[in-house]
Every structure is written in structure tokens, then in C-alpha cells.
Design a protein around this motif. Structure first.
Motif, short mmCIF file in Angstrom:
data_model
loop_
_atom_site.label_atom_id
_atom_site.label_comp_id
_atom_site.label_asym_id
_atom_site.label_seq_id
_atom_site.Cartn_x
_atom_site.Cartn_y
_atom_site.Cartn_z
N ASP A 52 85.85 -86.87 49.04
CA ASP A 52 84.95 -87.15 50.17
C ASP A 52 83.62 -87.68 49.69
N ALA A 53 83.08 -86.92 48.70
CA ALA A 53 81.75 -87.27 48.20
C ALA A 53 81.74 -88.69 47.64
N THR A 54 82.79 -88.99 46.89
CA THR A 54 82.85 -90.32 46.28
C THR A 54 82.89 -91.40 47.34
N VAL A 55 83.79 -91.13 48.34
CA VAL A 55 83.92 -92.14 49.42
C VAL A 55 82.58 -92.31 50.13
N GLN A 56 81.99 -91.16 50.48
CA GLN A 56 80.70 -91.21 51.18
C GLN A 56 79.65 -91.93 50.35
N PHE A 57 79.69 -91.52 49.08
CA PHE A 57 78.70 -92.06 48.15
C PHE A 57 78.81 -93.58 48.07
N LEU A 58 80.07 -94.01 47.86
CA LEU A 58 80.27 -95.46 47.73
C LEU A 58 79.92 -96.18 49.03
N HIS A 108 67.66 -93.73 46.34
CA HIS A 108 68.78 -93.54 47.24
C HIS A 108 69.94 -92.83 46.54
N LEU A 109 70.23 -93.30 45.32
CA LEU A 109 71.33 -92.70 44.55
C LEU A 109 71.08 -91.20 44.37
N TRP A 110 69.87 -90.89 44.03
CA TRP A 110 69.56 -89.47 43.77
C TRP A 110 69.68 -88.65 45.05
N ASN A 111 69.20 -89.21 46.17
CA ASN A 111 69.28 -88.50 47.44
C ASN A 111 70.72 -88.19 47.82
N ASP A 160 72.66 -84.58 48.32
CA ASP A 160 73.43 -84.20 49.50
C ASP A 160 74.73 -83.51 49.08
N ILE A 161 75.36 -84.04 48.02
CA ILE A 161 76.64 -83.51 47.60
C ILE A 161 76.47 -82.23 46.78
N LEU A 162 75.46 -82.26 45.89
CA LEU A 162 75.37 -81.19 44.91
C LEU A 162 74.58 -79.97 45.37
N HIS A 208 85.55 -82.52 36.82
CA HIS A 208 86.16 -83.75 37.32
C HIS A 208 85.28 -84.41 38.39
N LEU A 209 84.80 -83.56 39.31
CA LEU A 209 83.92 -84.07 40.37
C LEU A 209 82.70 -84.76 39.76
N PHE A 210 82.11 -84.09 38.77
CA PHE A 210 80.92 -84.66 38.14
C PHE A 210 81.22 -86.02 37.52
N ASN A 211 82.39 -86.07 36.87
CA ASN A 211 82.77 -87.34 36.25
C ASN A 211 82.92 -88.47 37.28
N VAL A 212 83.59 -88.09 38.38
CA VAL A 212 83.78 -89.10 39.45
C VAL A 212 82.42 -89.57 39.96
N LEU A 213 81.51 -88.60 40.17
CA LEU A 213 80.18 -88.96 40.66
C LEU A 213 79.45 -89.87 39.67
N SER A 214 79.52 -89.50 38.42
CA SER A 214 78.79 -90.29 37.42
C SER A 214 79.34 -91.72 37.37
N GLN A 215 80.68 -91.80 37.51
CA GLN A 215 81.26 -93.15 37.51
C GLN A 215 80.80 -93.96 38.72
#
Lengths: 155, 620
Positions: free
Chosen positions: B44-50, B68-71, B75-77, B177-184
Motif C-alpha cells: 500500500d505504502a509503495t503504491v501510495q508513495f509512488l 515531499h518525499l520525507w513527508n 506518513d507511512i513510518l 523488506h518494507l524499508f527496502n521497498v521504500l528506499s527503492q
């Protein structure tokens, strides 16, 4: 005599009258009514006026003016049979004067002869254009002047 | 033990077993649920993020994008009680710059050296747990654990994602895994941004190159005009390419050894106080002295800045030299209000333009000088023509008088003349005629210099014309003891020839008089006429002084005089033959001189083309 530049237009008329008197006076043989053809000469050079006067005086009534400023008045007064004009005149040049004569005295037979130092072909053409009947250049020969005057008066 | 007890024990054991089993099962399920939830959340976070990143406009300033990226990250973390911070590479400063505020920071600096975080240099995640290893320098708070994940996409590193939590309990695989996805995802966004920036850069580079080209052209455009227009063109080019507030050109005055403001363009250019600098004085003077571009982001604080100069923020100066490396001046590009860092590209542009400017300014100066010279020459020529016309007119005036009075005397109305007196008057008249011809020659020269001498051909009896001229010349010939001959060859009638009679008289008169002038007593001058269907040929031949082969070529040149030994010396203006040639050429004819040598006589021959309608064959 001075060149008439500064003394005009009054000078031209004052000079005209004595000349006529002189002409008449020197021709005592002439009748009280002078029937000789009248020639008006406009030239700012007194030497030229004197020479023409000397050359033509014996056979014609000669009137002299040093500029054309009062030319129409003189023409009306004397009604000459021939006008001899210089081109390079102060205030109004000979070509302009010729034009004035040709427009003001259309009816009258008043031929114009230019007697001038301007020898350029363009000047000759301009002379023709403004309606002159003859064109002589200075320095001129007496025989050429006589020939032209006779030709124009005969016409 | 009773059976019942055994049974009860067995049942109890079974129940316990079941309970334990159930407990374990449920715990395993819970774990699975948790894992699922984490994975789902990550997705979800990745989709939202993207999605959120996609919605951002491409042209958003880099700093805003990072915020924006940090905000989004927050929201997710935040619900997971994880603190985050982005440490992004700042290429300009060569540091890591922190994005996102953190309360109670251990280190207040927003910048860290690039090597501060092992994750960036090693391109691998770095994990710290309290008590197990040392935290990395990017940790600015005392956390139970922290994790640094490099933000890498392909080969490009953008920085480090810093995550921290109070609990020292290690993160599980799902969280990692979540962190990795976010970082990517972050890396992806940053990469997209960087590609956009590069594209922008390329476009602006192209644009810049185009403008440089245009300005180079326009710098030369004005160089055939005045110096002012040329420098204006150059300065306008600088203005439009560098987008500075004001540009000026200071000209080097070699004679006074000063550098002075010549032109100013751009903002408030009218208010610019013109400068006067010595060699090496001020930033501009220094630039001219060193011969290299000089720039100062903070101009007023620069050691070369000289007081009394106008208020300004940043300055870029380039020297302008001529092809021969003589100093011409300095171009100044000025920022008036905001300081500016001039890029290498911009400095190179101005340096290159200064070379062109040197050429253009030199060109304009040359043009200016030659234009001035031409103007001056024209003036002089005009004056000369006017003078000639006036002089010849005034010279002719007295002649009228002399001839007039001579003729009056000859009429003898003033009294009779003796034959000797009459003859003197004839002489006088001939002198007048000679003088008149010379005056005419002068006038003709003036005409020739204005353009071609024009001829007006009319139908002329050419033989008659020649006879008259011979008659005229015969008086002089008799005086000098020269025999004059007229020879006619061939049997063409020349009674109706189309030519300018006056002009041809002039030619014949000149040739005859020239011939007589150089012919001694007892000599002969012969005029020969011949004609065929196409040409009229006239030749004047004398038995006089003759010409050497060198002088033969020069006789038609203006003011050329021959002073043969024993002759009366030069007479006349040296224009006669020049004018003869001009008249003959105006008729479409040719003229040339020949001589068998000194003392062997001269022959001038000219031909005139006859128009078909004019020449008529007549029986002999």
C-alpha cells in the motif's frame, strides 16, 4: 561702375533712364519719334552692358538693367522687340526671367536671346526649354551677336 | 492410579496438548497475519508513495521534492513509531544534507561529510543496535537501533535513508523488506528527478549554444556600421545570453593610457557612472593587464575592486584584444542586486565572444576610418569641381570684355585705325581665343571628373568643319613659318556625318595647335582624312620634335607636358590630348600617338565609327 549686387532693385531703374536718354541724345539724326527696334539687356556685369550698348547702340534703341527684379515693369514700360538675358543673375536667374516673359507676354512677339558664360549642354537645353529663341556664349564675337539679333528681329 | 485418574490425566494432557497446540498454532497464525499485514502495508505504502510522487509536477524545485518525499515517508513510518531522515548527496557542496526536522538532535548540523555514513560508501545497509556496535555519524539522536539504507538506482547513489526506533529489538524480515521497498521507491523518485534535471540541463545547454551562435553572428552584424552600433550589438548579445543585469564596454585609450566606459546596456544603463581606470586599476583594469577573464561573485569585497566604482553584486570581466594583441578594452557583465556564481560555461562563452568582439570592433574602426577618408576625398573632389567651374567661369568673364572692346575698336566708330593697330587687335583676339580654349579645357576636365564628357551628335558637314579649322590655324602657321596641308583620301562624301561638331572642332584645333607648337620653322603639319564604310580616320602628322617611346604612352595623361629641348617650353595646361581622347572615346572612337623617335615628327591618329545612315558613297 560697380556690380549691381548691392544697389538693387532701385539701381536698375535709375540706370535704365539715363541710358535711354543717352541713346536718344547720341542719335541726334533720329526723328523725335524713335522707330528703331528696342532691345532690353539684362546683365549684372557692367563691362558686358557697356560692350553690348556700344555694339548695338548705332542701330537699335538699347535699354539696360543689371537684374531682373523689376523686369516686368520695364517690359511693360518699353515693350522691347528683343530681350537679351544673362543666366547667372542675382536673385532671379535668366532662365526664370525667360519663363516669366513667356508667360506674361504670350501675345507679344518678344523673343529672348541668352548671352551667357554658361556653356554646359544642360544649360543650352534649359534655355530651349524655357522658350529662348537663341543662345550665345561668352566671350562672344560681334558678328555672332549681330547675326542673332538680326535673325530674331526679322522673325 | 485409578483408571479414571489415568484417563483424567490423559484427558488433561490432551487438553494441555491441544491448548498448547492451539496456542502455538494461533501464535503462528498471528505471526503470519503480522507478516501479511506488514507486506500489505508495504505494498500500500509503495503504491501510495509512488502515486503521490507521480502527482508532483516535474519542474518542482529539488528541495521541495525532497521535503515531499520525507513527508510521505513520515506518513507511512510514524504509525510504526519509526523516525526517519533523508541524507541526500549535495553535489555542489560535496556533503550529505539532511532532509526533515528532528527534535532534540544530538548534532545540529544539516550537513555531514560524504564519508560519514558507511552505508553510502559501502552501498550496503548498515544496522546499529545499542550495545552491539557503534552508531554511524548520521545518527543524531540516541536511539535503541538505527538502520541506514543506501538510496541507489542502478549505478547512481542519491544518499542514505536513515531509520531509527527507540526499542533495541531488531527489525524482522518483513519490516526490513518494507524499508527496502521504500528506499527503492525514494531512489526511483530521485532518479526521475535527476534525469529531468539532466534533460533540462541539456536543453538549456542547447539553448545556450544557440544563443551563443546567434550572438556571435550579431556581434559581427553591426561591425560594418558605426563603432557604437557594433559595441551595442555585442553588449546586447551578452545581455541576452548571460541574463545579467547590465553589461558595459570599457575602451582602452592607448594615447592617454586609460580605460574608459564607452557603452552601457541593460538595467539603468543611463544611470551608470562612466569609469576611468588606469592600466591594472580596478577589476576591469586588472583583467586587461592579465589578459584573462576575471570574475568575482562578491565584487565589492574583491581585492581588485577599486572604490568609486558603481554599486554592484557580482562581476564578470573579459579583456578584448585586437588581432595583433593590442588591448581594445574590457567587457563587463554585472549583477546589480543578487550575487551570482558564473559557471565555467558562461565564462567560456564571454571569453570566446570577446575574441569576436575584438574582430568586430577592429572591423568597425577600419570601416569608420575608410568611410571618413572616402567622405573627405569626396568633399575635396567636390570642392575641386566647384572651384574649377567657378574659376573657368570667372576666367571667361574678363575675356568677354577684352574681345568686346577689341571688336568695338575694330569697328572704328571711335576713330580710324592704322593697319598696324588693326593687326595688333587681331593678335589680341587670337590670344583671347587661345585663352578661351584653355578655359574650356579646364571646364571639360571638371566635367570629365564628374563623369563622362557628354557629346550631342548632330548632322555635320565634316569636310567643311576641317577646312574652317585649317583656315583658323593657317594664321598661326603663317606666323610660325609652318606649311599646313589637308589631304583627303578615298572618295566618301563627309557632308552628312553624325557627330558633335563643337567637340570635333575642339579635337582638330587641339591636334593642329599641338603639332604646330612642336614643329620648328619650315616644318610641315599635315591633316589627313580617310573614310571607309565603317570608320572615319583622321591623322595629324608633323615634322616636329617627335616623342620617345616612354612619352608616347603618357601623352594622353592629364597635365602631361612635353618640354623638348630648344622649344619655347611648356605652354598650355597639358589637358588638350586628355580631352581629345575623352571626346573621341565618347564618340565610340579610338585615338593613339606614334612617332619614329625624337626629332622625327609625331603622328596622332584617331578613328570614329560611322553610322550606316551617315556615310554616303559618291563617285569620285
Amino acid at each position: 561702375m560697380e556690380s549691381g549686387y548691392k544697389h538693387l532693385p532701385m539701381k536698375s531703374t535709375t540706370e535704365t533712364s539715363p541710358t535711354i536718354e543717352q541713346t536718344v541724345a547720341t542719335n541726334k539724326a533720329a526723328e523725335s519719334i524713335d522707330v528703331r527696334p528696342k532691345i532690353l539687356i539684362v546683365d549684372d556685369d557692367p563691362v558686358v552692358r557697356r560692350i553690348i550698348l556700344e555694339l548695338l547702340n548705332a542701330r537699335y534703341q538699347v535699354f539696360l538693367a543689371s537684374t531682373g527684379v523689376q523686369l516686368p515693369d520695364l517690359l511693360h514700360k518699353h515693350m522691347p522687340n528683343l530681350v537679351i538675358l544673362d543666366v547667372m543673375l542675382p536673385w532671379i536667374n535668366g532662365f526664370e526671367l525667360c519663363r516669366i516673359i513667356k508667360t506674361e507676354f504670350q501675345e507679344e512677339s518678344m523673343p529672348v536671346l541668352f548671352l551667357t558664360g554658361c556653356k554646359e549642354k544642360e544649360d543650352l537645353l534649359t534655355g530651349k526649354e524655357v522658350g529662348a529663341s537663341g543662345y550665345l556664349t561668352k566671350p562672344f564675337y560681334a558678328k555672332d551677336l549681330y547675326k542673332e539679333v538680326e535673325r530674331l528681329l526679322a522673325a | 492410579m485409578s483408571d479414571a485418574a489415568i484417563l483424567a490425566a490423559q484427558v488433561a494432557a490432551l487438553v494441555i496438548l491441544i491448548l498448547v497446540n492451539t496456542y502455538y498454532l494461533s501464535r503462528r497464525n498471528r505471526k503470519k497475519d503480522h507478516a501479511l499485514a506488514v507486506t500489505g502495508k508495504a505494498l500500500d505504502a509503495t503504491v501510495q508513495f509512488l502515486q503521490a510522487m507521480n502527482e508532483l509536477p516535474l519542474g518542482l524545485p529539488a528541495q521541495d521534492l525532497q521535503e515531499h518525499l520525507w513527508n510521505r515517508l513520515q506518513d507511512i513510518l510514524r504509525p510504526m513509531r519509526i523516525r526517519s531522515r533523508l541524507w541526500l548527496l549535495d553535489v555542489g557542496w560535496k556533503t550529505l544534507r539532511g532532509v526533515g526536522p528532528l527534535a532534540g538532535q544530538k548534532v545540529t548540523s544539516q550537513h555531514l561529510p560524504m564519508g560519514a555514513c558507511p552505508a553510502l560508501s559501502g552501498k550496503r545497509s548498515f544496522q546499529h543496535t545499542r550495545g552491539k556496535n557503534e552508531p554511524c555519524a548520521s545518527e543524531q539522536f540516541t536511539y535503541g537501533k538505527h538502520l541506514c539504507i543506501p538510496l541507489v538506482d542502478g549505478r547512481e547513489s542519491f544518499g542514505v535513508l536513515f531509520l531509527a526506533a527507540d526499542s533495541p529489538k531488531p527489525w524482522d524480515a518483513q519490516e526490513l523488506h518494507l524499508f527496502n521497498v521504500l528506499s527503492q521507491s525514494i531512489a526511483l523518485s530521485l532518479q526521475r528527478r535527476s534525469m529531468f534535471d539532466k534533460l533540462q540541463e541539456k536543453i538549456s545547454e542547447l539553448h545556450f549554444s544557440f544563443e551563443v551562435g546567434t550572438s556571435a553572428l550579431s556581434a559581427f552584424d553591426g561591425s560594418t556600421q558605426s563603432l557604437k552600433e557594433t559595441t551595442d550589438h555585442i553588449l546586447d548579445a551578452v545581455l541576452s545570453v548571460l541574463k545579467v543585469d547590465r553589461v558595459s564596454f570599457m575602451e582602452w585609450h592607448e594615447d592617454e593610457k586609460v580605460l574608459m566606459t564607452r557603452c552601457t546596456r541593460g538595467e539603468k544603463s543611463a544611470e551608470h557612472i562612466p569609469l576611468r581606470l588606469a592600466w591594472g586599476e580596478g577589476i576591469a583594469g586588472w583583467t586587461l593587464q592579465t589578459g584573462e577573464a576575471y570574475w568575482a561573485e562578491s565584487a565589492m569585497g574583491d581585492p581588485h575592486f577599486s572604490r568609486g566604482q558603481n554599486e554592484l553584486a557580482s562581476l564578470l570581466c573579459v579583456p578584448v584584444y585586437s588581432m595583433t594583441r593590442e588591448p581594445l578594452g574590457v567587457i563587463n557583465a554585472v549583477m546589480l542586486h543578487q550575487t551570482r556564481h558564473f559557471s565555467i560555461r558562461e565564462i567560456q562563452f564571454l571569453t570566446n565572444l570577446s575574441r569576436l568582439a575584438g574582430l568586430a570592433i577592429e572591423n568597425a574602426r577600419l570601416h569608420h576610418n575608410s568611410r571618413e577618408n572616402i567622405h573627405h576625398l569626396n568633399e575635396v573632389n567636390k570642392l575641386k569641381s566647384e572651384f574649377l567651374s567657378l574659376v573657368s567661369h570667372d576666367l571667361r568673364g574678363p575675356l568677354t570684355g577684352i574681345r568686346g572692346f577689341a571688336e568695338i575698336l575694330k569697328q572704328q566708330t571711335m576713330g580710324p585705325l592704322r593697319p598696324a593697330q588693326m593687326e595688333m587687335l587681331d593678335q589680341l583676339e587670337r590670344q583671347v581665343e587661345h585663352q578661351e580654349r584653355m578655359v574650356d579645357d579646364l571646364l571639360d576636365l571638371a566635367r570629365m571628373e564628374k563623369g563622362r564628357l557628354s557629346v550631342f551628335p548632330t548632322e555635320t558637314d565634316f569636310m567643311q568643319l576641317l577646312k574652317e579649322e585649317i583656315d583658323n590655324a593657317s594664321i598661326t602657321a603663317k606666323e610660325r613659318g609652318i606649311t599646313l596641308n589637308l589631304e583627303k583620301h578615298r572618295t566618301l562624301s563627309l557632308s552628312k556625318v553624325l557627330l558633335d561638331a563643337g567637340r570635333l572642332r575642339q579635337v582638330v584645333w587641339n591636334l593642329l595647335n599641338n603639332a604646330m607648337k612642336f614643329t620648328p620653322e619650315g616644318g610641315q603639319v599635315t591633316l589627313k582624312v580617310a573614310a571607309d564604310h565603317d570608320n572615319l580616320l583622321i591623322e595629324v602628322h608633323d615634322t616636329g620634335a617627335g616623342l620617345s617611346s616612354e612619352t608616347l604612352e603618357k601623352v594622353f595623361e592629364r597635365f602631361f607636358q612635353v618640354t623638348p629641348g630648344g622649344s619655347k617650353g611648356a605652354q598650355g595646361l597639358g589637358l588638350g590630348l586628355t580631352i581629345c581622347r575623352e571626346i573621341v572615346q565618347a564618340h565610340g572612337g579610338k585615338i593613339h600617338a606614334s612617332s619614329s623617335g625624337i626629332g622625327k615628327g609625331t603622328c596622332i591618329r584617331f578613328s570614329l565609327p560611322l553610322k550606316n545612315t551617315i556615310g554616303q558613297d559618291v563617285a569620285a
